[in-house]
Enzyme design. Structure first.
Site, short mmCIF file in Angstrom:
data_model
loop_
_atom_site.label_atom_id
_atom_site.label_comp_id
_atom_site.label_asym_id
_atom_site.label_seq_id
_atom_site.Cartn_x
_atom_site.Cartn_y
_atom_site.Cartn_z
N ASN A 91 0.93 7.66 49.09
CA ASN A 91 1.85 6.89 49.94
C ASN A 91 1.48 7.13 51.40
OD1 ASN A 91 3.40 9.30 50.90
ND2 ASN A 91 3.77 9.48 48.70
N LYS B 298 -15.39 7.96 36.00
CA LYS B 298 -14.90 6.83 36.79
C LYS B 298 -14.55 5.66 35.85
CE LYS B 298 -16.29 3.55 40.25
NZ LYS B 298 -17.41 2.79 40.75
N LYS C 75 21.51 15.26 43.43
CA LYS C 75 20.53 16.36 43.48
C LYS C 75 21.17 17.69 43.87
CE LYS C 75 16.86 13.08 44.39
NZ LYS C 75 15.42 13.02 44.25
N LYS D 33 22.14 10.44 46.64
CA LYS D 33 21.17 11.52 46.39
C LYS D 33 21.78 12.89 46.68
CE LYS D 33 17.28 8.50 46.92
NZ LYS D 33 16.27 7.88 47.73
N ASP E 269 6.99 9.59 42.23
CA ASP E 269 7.95 9.64 41.11
C ASP E 269 7.24 9.45 39.77
OD1 ASP E 269 10.28 10.04 42.61
OD2 ASP E 269 10.31 7.93 43.19
N PHE F 38 15.43 14.69 51.82
CA PHE F 38 15.26 13.48 52.65
C PHE F 38 15.51 12.26 51.78
CE2 PHE F 38 13.54 14.04 56.95
CZ PHE F 38 13.57 15.42 57.01
N1 CTP Z 1 11.86 14.34 45.62
C1 CTP Z 1 11.51 15.38 44.80
N2 CTP Z 1 10.79 15.14 43.67
C2 CTP Z 1 10.42 13.90 43.33
C3 CTP Z 1 10.80 12.82 44.15
C4 CTP Z 1 11.51 13.07 45.30
O1 CTP Z 1 11.84 16.53 45.11
N3 CTP Z 1 9.74 13.72 42.22
C5 CTP Z 1 12.65 14.65 46.82
C6 CTP Z 1 12.04 14.16 48.13
O2 CTP Z 1 11.21 15.15 48.71
C7 CTP Z 1 13.28 13.89 48.98
C8 CTP Z 1 14.32 13.47 47.96
O3 CTP Z 1 13.87 13.96 46.69
O4 CTP Z 1 13.72 15.06 49.60
C9 CTP Z 1 14.54 11.99 47.86
O5 CTP Z 1 13.30 11.35 47.66
P1 CTP Z 1 13.21 9.76 47.57
O6 CTP Z 1 11.79 9.40 47.30
O7 CTP Z 1 13.90 9.16 48.76
O8 CTP Z 1 14.14 9.43 46.36
P2 CTP Z 1 13.97 9.58 44.83
O9 CTP Z 1 14.75 10.77 44.40
O10 CTP Z 1 12.55 9.58 44.43
O11 CTP Z 1 14.73 8.28 44.31
P3 CTP Z 1 14.34 6.73 44.47
O12 CTP Z 1 12.84 6.68 44.40
O13 CTP Z 1 15.01 6.08 43.33
O14 CTP Z 1 14.89 6.29 45.80
#
Ligand code: CTP
Length: 396
Positions: free
Chosen positions: A208, A287, A340, A336, A277, A322
């Site tokens: 990303n 490859k 969490k 969240k 995710d 975040f």
């Molecule tokens: N985070 C994490 N582990 C993951 C994904 C996210 O610890 N596998 C943490 C990120 O570092 C951030 C928070 O969870 O502090 C929220 O991340 P975000 O990408 O905004 O949300 P998601 O929990 O992934 O949910 P969504 O993608 O549905 O918005």
């Protein structure tokens, strides 16, 4: 760091020209910067350049006919918050290690009782000479901070250790030791930053746009507030922060290992990393070759690290997450917080100009069970300081 008195001593090495940009950065941040130069340093960079950048008279001479009502080297030594010598030649290191005070720089240095940072820069042979190494050990013994030299091409034509670290690294080292409110003294803080990379094959990965800047600034702000900081970071273009234990990670699984194995020992955990995710179900060792038609890539969920931290949160531990959203920022971010079991969620919308990936500014809202606290448009450095003060400073 601002409103500090920083004395910069420059000695005669080619890296002296780079100190112009350090002086400029210190000044731009709002500090009172005073430059002292040896006569050898004047061969490499002019006092006028540094006088213009620092907006203070540059001192080169011990005996001046100009009238000053105070003894300059003593008054400067008294008001200095940090005294940095960069570049520091083998000669100056030898002198200050033995208390020699035979010019304005060494006299002021000997009189100063503030935090001192020495930035060696010289030929590899001179640096590695046991005499220089003994002198560096002496400086450390007396409580001075000595910045590690970088490796690479040296002006003498050799390649090796002895390069002066970049001015941005020296600035970071000054910030790490500058006097300030150490409200996190004795605390251990773990910060995650940057993107993860999920490999498909030996050539490709899914990632990303995270630059890591916000997480790095949080780690530095925690360090400046006195914490012992570990930074678990994905791939970024950022320089390693000084005085922080840096753990490099590639994938979401690496980050989960790095963070979850350190949960117990940390008082505060800040998940600023942009974690994938999903990750490919299968990673090819060769490859992947193209073929006609669509290509389907099966993905599986990664561990939600923040959620796992929340499930095992120990008594008194503070968890900060975040939420970067493109729509319904506050609503999505607030969910969240409870999902969490975090204490704070820092919400930012990449739709706002001046916020998000790559830029040096951010616009965030701190969400806690007590409500919302918007911070407005700030540099990422200021945003980090404000987040830590809001979430971690007692009696704020
Ligand atoms: N985070 C994490 N582990 C993951 C994904 C996210 O610890 N596998 C943490 C990120 O570092 C951030 C928070 O969870 O502090 C929220 O991340 P975000 O990408 O905004 O949300 P998601 O929990 O992934 O949910 P969504 O993608 O549905 O918005």
């Amino acid at each position: 760091m601002k409103d500090k008195c920083i004395v910069v001593g420059i000695t005669g090495g080619i890296a002296a020209f780079k100190i112009c940009s350090l002086v400029s950065s210190l000044k731009k941040k709002g500090n009172d910067v005073h430059v002292l130069m040896t006569k050898e340093a004047e061969q490499f960079v002019t006092p006028l350049t540094l006088q213009t950048l620092s907006a203070n008279r540059v001192i080169t001479d011990m005996f001046t006919t100009d009238f000053t009502p105070d003894v300059h080297h003593i008054s400067l030594a008294k008001k200095a918050d940090v005294f940095v010598i960069a570049p520091a030649t083998a000669n100056i290191i030898a002198k200050i290690a033995h208390g020699i005070a035979d010019d304005m720089l060494t006299s002021t240095f000997l009189a100063a009782g503030c935090e001192k940072l020495i930035v060696p820069a010289m030929n590899t042979g001179m640096l590695e000479n046991p005499i220089t190494q003994d002198n560096i050990a002496t400086l450390k013994k007396y409580g001075m901070h000595v910045l590690d030299s970088a490796s690479g091409y040296l002006a003498c034509g050799d390649t090796g250790k002895g390069r002066m670290p970049e001015p941005s690294v020296i600035l970071d080292a000054i910030e790490a030791i500058a006097p300030g409110e150490r409200y996190l003294e004795g605390k251990r803080v773990l910060v995650s930053a940057g993107p993860t990379r999920e490999a498909l094959d030996p050539v490709r990965y899914i990632t990303n746009h995270s630059s890591g800047k916000m997480g790095y600034e949080l780690a530095k702000a925690a360090r400046n507030a006195g914490a012992k900081v570990t930074l678990a970071a994905g791939h970024t273009e950022l320089a390693d922060p000084v005085g922080i234990d840096l753990v490099h990670i590639e994938s979401a699984a690496d980050l989960a290992d790095a963070v979850l194995s350190r949960q117990e020992e940390n008082d505060v955990i800040i998940m600023a990393a942009a974690v994938a995710d999903y990750t490919p179900v299968h990673v090819d060792d060769q490859k992947i070759k193209k073929s006609e038609g669509e290509f389907n890539l099966p993905l599986k969920r990664t561990t939600d690290i923040l959620k796992a931290l929340g499930e095992n949160k120990k008594e008194g531990q503070v968890l900060i997450g975040f939420a970067m959203e493109t729509q319904n920022l506050i609503e999505n971010a607030s969910k969240k917080l409870s999902a969490k079991n975090a204490d704070y969620i820092i919400a930012n919308s990449i739709a706002d100009a001046g916020a998000g990936f790559g830029v040096d500014t951010n616009i965030v809202t701190i969400i806690s069970k007590d409500g919302l606290n918007p911070l407005g448009l700030l540099s990422k450095e200021e945003t980090a300081e404000k987040i830590l003060e809001f979430c971690l400073k007692k009696g704020k």
